[in-house]
Design an enzyme around this catalytic site. Sequence first.
Site, PDB file in Angstrom:
ATOM      1  N   ARG A 140       0.827  -1.204   0.000  1.00 33.03           N
ATOM      2  CA  ARG A 140       0.000   0.000   0.000  1.00 33.03           C
ATOM      3  C   ARG A 140       0.865   1.260   0.000  1.00 33.03           C
ATOM      4  NH1 ARG A 140      -3.580   2.704   4.361  1.00 33.03           N
ATOM      5  NH2 ARG A 140      -5.030   3.895   3.085  1.00 33.03           N
ATOM      6  N   HIS A 157       0.694   4.351  -2.630  1.00 30.18           N
ATOM      7  CA  HIS A 157       0.518   5.756  -2.222  1.00 30.18           C
ATOM      8  C   HIS A 157       1.711   6.609  -2.651  1.00 30.18           C
ATOM      9  CE1 HIS A 157      -2.977   5.719   0.861  1.00 30.18           C
ATOM     10  NE2 HIS A 157      -3.137   4.749  -0.002  1.00 30.18           N
ATOM     11  N   ASP A 201       8.664   8.315  -6.167  1.00 38.54           N
ATOM     12  CA  ASP A 201       9.866   9.092  -5.858  1.00 38.54           C
ATOM     13  C   ASP A 201      10.154   9.111  -4.369  1.00 38.54           C
ATOM     14  OD1 ASP A 201       7.838  10.640  -4.884  1.00 38.54           O
ATOM     15  OD2 ASP A 201       8.655  12.543  -5.619  1.00 38.54           O
ATOM     16  N   SER A 229       8.430  10.150  -2.048  1.00 36.85           N
ATOM     17  CA  SER A 229       7.945  11.339  -1.335  1.00 36.85           C
ATOM     18  C   SER A 229       7.080  10.953  -0.130  1.00 36.85           C
ATOM     19  CB  SER A 229       7.150  12.245  -2.281  1.00 36.85           C
ATOM     20  OG  SER A 229       6.119  11.524  -2.928  1.00 36.85           O
ATOM     21  N   ASN A 278      -3.404   8.788   5.027  1.00 38.81           N
ATOM     22  CA  ASN A 278      -2.246   8.000   5.453  1.00 38.81           C
ATOM     23  C   ASN A 278      -2.626   7.018   6.549  1.00 38.81           C
ATOM     24  OD1 ASN A 278      -2.373   9.105   7.991  1.00 38.81           O
ATOM     25  ND2 ASN A 278      -0.374  10.060   7.937  1.00 38.81           N
ATOM     26  N   PRO A 307      -7.181   7.749  -4.524  1.00 38.77           N
ATOM     27  CA  PRO A 307      -8.620   7.487  -4.584  1.00 38.77           C
ATOM     28  C   PRO A 307      -9.164   7.133  -3.196  1.00 38.77           C
ATOM     29  CG  PRO A 307      -7.363   5.750  -5.696  1.00 38.77           C
ATOM     30  CD  PRO A 307      -6.394   6.818  -5.332  1.00 38.77           C
ATOM     31  N   HIS A 341      -5.993  -5.768  -2.612  1.00 43.04           N
ATOM     32  CA  HIS A 341      -6.832  -5.905  -1.423  1.00 43.04           C
ATOM     33  C   HIS A 341      -7.074  -7.358  -1.038  1.00 43.04           C
ATOM     34  CE1 HIS A 341      -8.567  -1.549  -1.788  1.00 43.04           C
ATOM     35  NE2 HIS A 341      -7.271  -1.585  -1.536  1.00 43.04           N
ATOM     36  N   ASP A 401      -9.915  -9.448   3.100  1.00 41.11           N
ATOM     37  CA  ASP A 401     -10.188 -10.742   2.464  1.00 41.11           C
ATOM     38  C   ASP A 401     -10.330 -11.737   3.611  1.00 41.11           C
ATOM     39  OD1 ASP A 401     -10.039 -13.198   1.233  1.00 41.11           O
ATOM     40  OD2 ASP A 401      -8.146 -12.805   0.188  1.00 41.11           O
TER      41      ASP A 401
END
Length: 324
Positions: free
Chosen positions: A62, A66, A74, A76, A94, A163, A193, A245
């Site tokens: 994840r 992100h 990069d 970030s 986050n 999203p 997921h 799941d």
Amino acid sequence: MKSCELLLWSCLALFCAVGVCQGGDLRKNFYRGSCPDAENIIKNSTEKHVTNNSELPAKLLRMHFHDCFVRGCDASILINSTASNTAEKDSVPNLSLSGFDVIEEIKAELEEKCPGIVSCADILTLAARDSVSFQFQKPMWEVLTGRRDGRVSLESDVFPNIPAPFDNFTVLRQSFQSKGLNVHDLVVLSGGHTIGIGHCNLFSNRLYNFTGRGDQDPSLNPTYAEFLKTKCQSLTDTTTTVEMDPDSSLDFDNDYYVNLNQNRGLFQSDAALLTNKGARNIAVELTNQTKFFTEFSQSMKRMGAIGVLTGTTGEIRKKCGVIN
Ligand code: HEM
Ligand SMILES: *[C@@H]1O[C@H](CO)[C@@H](O)[C@H](O)[C@H]1NC(C)=O
Ligand SMILES: *[C@@H]1O[C@H](CO)[C@@H](O)[C@H](O)[C@H]1NC(C)=O
Ligand SMILES: *[C@@H]1O[C@H](CO)[C@@H](O)[C@H](O)[C@H]1NC(C)=O
Ligand SMILES: *[C@@H]1O[C@H](CO)[C@@H](O)[C@H](O)[C@H]1NC(C)=O
Ligand SMILES: *[C@@H]1O[C@H](CO)[C@@H](O)[C@H](O)[C@H]1NC(C)=O
Ligand SMILES: *[C@@H]1O[C@H](CO)[C@@H](O)[C@H](O)[C@H]1NC(C)=O
Ligand SMILES: CC(=O)N[C@H]1CO[C@H](CO)[C@@H](O)[C@@H]1O
């Protein structure tokens, strides 16, 4: 066409054929000359951490997503806030990101072996792959390297680019399209997921107040909804988590699609994939695990190439949490 031009085009075609041009300037084993052990150090260290913490693959997968969706892959996402800047990692979406310490520890090992060579962006990309692959004892997708680290991380960049679990199909498609990914990538990558957890408040509107009349989401499997209600007992529970799941949230497998097709996708964004005919057909195809693994490997490669910094752009951070 002049013959020198022709030669140039043939060379380009050849490069592409051997896979060099996919992902722009990224290549296979970028550190072969400059830090030959880099990929093994990352793999060994990642595996050591997964042995200790079986939830790490979900965290790193994840985190990689992100990272790539905000300013490209990069690193970030790894940058700490400072007195004058609130960074990506301190934004609302986050929620529950973790594993930063693992990446920082791997970086420290690499700085000892080959200072200033291996980017945090490549470390995160490789560690995400290696952590998910650990259960299979073989790499589940190819990672090209040569990413460099960004020098900017802004909280305000997160919301417009990541999203939300409440998004409908149109919004999700647009979000992926804006990163150069198509509907196929959207359905395939949502298969991430198949591992990990979600917090109650991100889906309990589906259980208790879907349209504001104290109702349930009719597109949610009623048996599954009853089960989820035993876990998430109010609309305001922000601390309880459930497996996305059920019963195999540590196994990277095809269950996400098996569940999804029974209307047991956890988030509205999962259920939304069934509201478009093309996407729904893909979701059915991907219940074939062999197919899912093949497609996931290809889509991950595309995600890992979003907006990368290469060549002399960006920098190689000394510590992943701070810009040089
Ligand atoms: C399609 C749009 C997506 C949306 C709306 C979305 C949303 C979310 C949300 C809300 C969570 C739960 C976070 C929490 O409650 O702690 C989550 C978890 C997760 N997502 Fe996504 N996601 C999307 C796509 C992806 C992609 C592309 C990947 C990677 C390929 C991914 C991998 C994960 C993983 C592994 C977790 C579990 C994290 C954990 O266990 O801590 N997601 N996602
Ligand atoms: C990684 O681990 C393998 C197996 O334990 C070992 O043979 C190898 O030397 C290690 N490589 C590095 C670079 O640490
Ligand atoms: C193992 O995991 C636990 C909890 O996840 C953590 O507190 C501990 O520091 C980890 N140990 C090592 C050696 O990484
Ligand atoms: C999807 O969501 C967006 C933003 O919330 C909204 O403007 C749009 O009308 C929705 N589309 C559909 C088909 O429901
Ligand atoms: C359900 O949603 C409606 C409309 O948003 C709101 O007025 C109501 O207070 C909500 N109910 C609960 C129990 O939160
Ligand atoms: C699953 O997909 C693979 C590869 O595309 C194919 O060879 C296999 O026959 C499929 N299995 C089933 C049960 O459809
Ligand atoms: C970033 O912040 C975390 C949490 O405050 C801290 O543990 C870590 O040492 C910081 N990293 C760097 C490189 O300063
Ligand atoms: C893991 C992490 O960095 N979490 C942060 C998310 O953002 C909130 C503020 O919105 C911080 O308090 C958390 O520490």
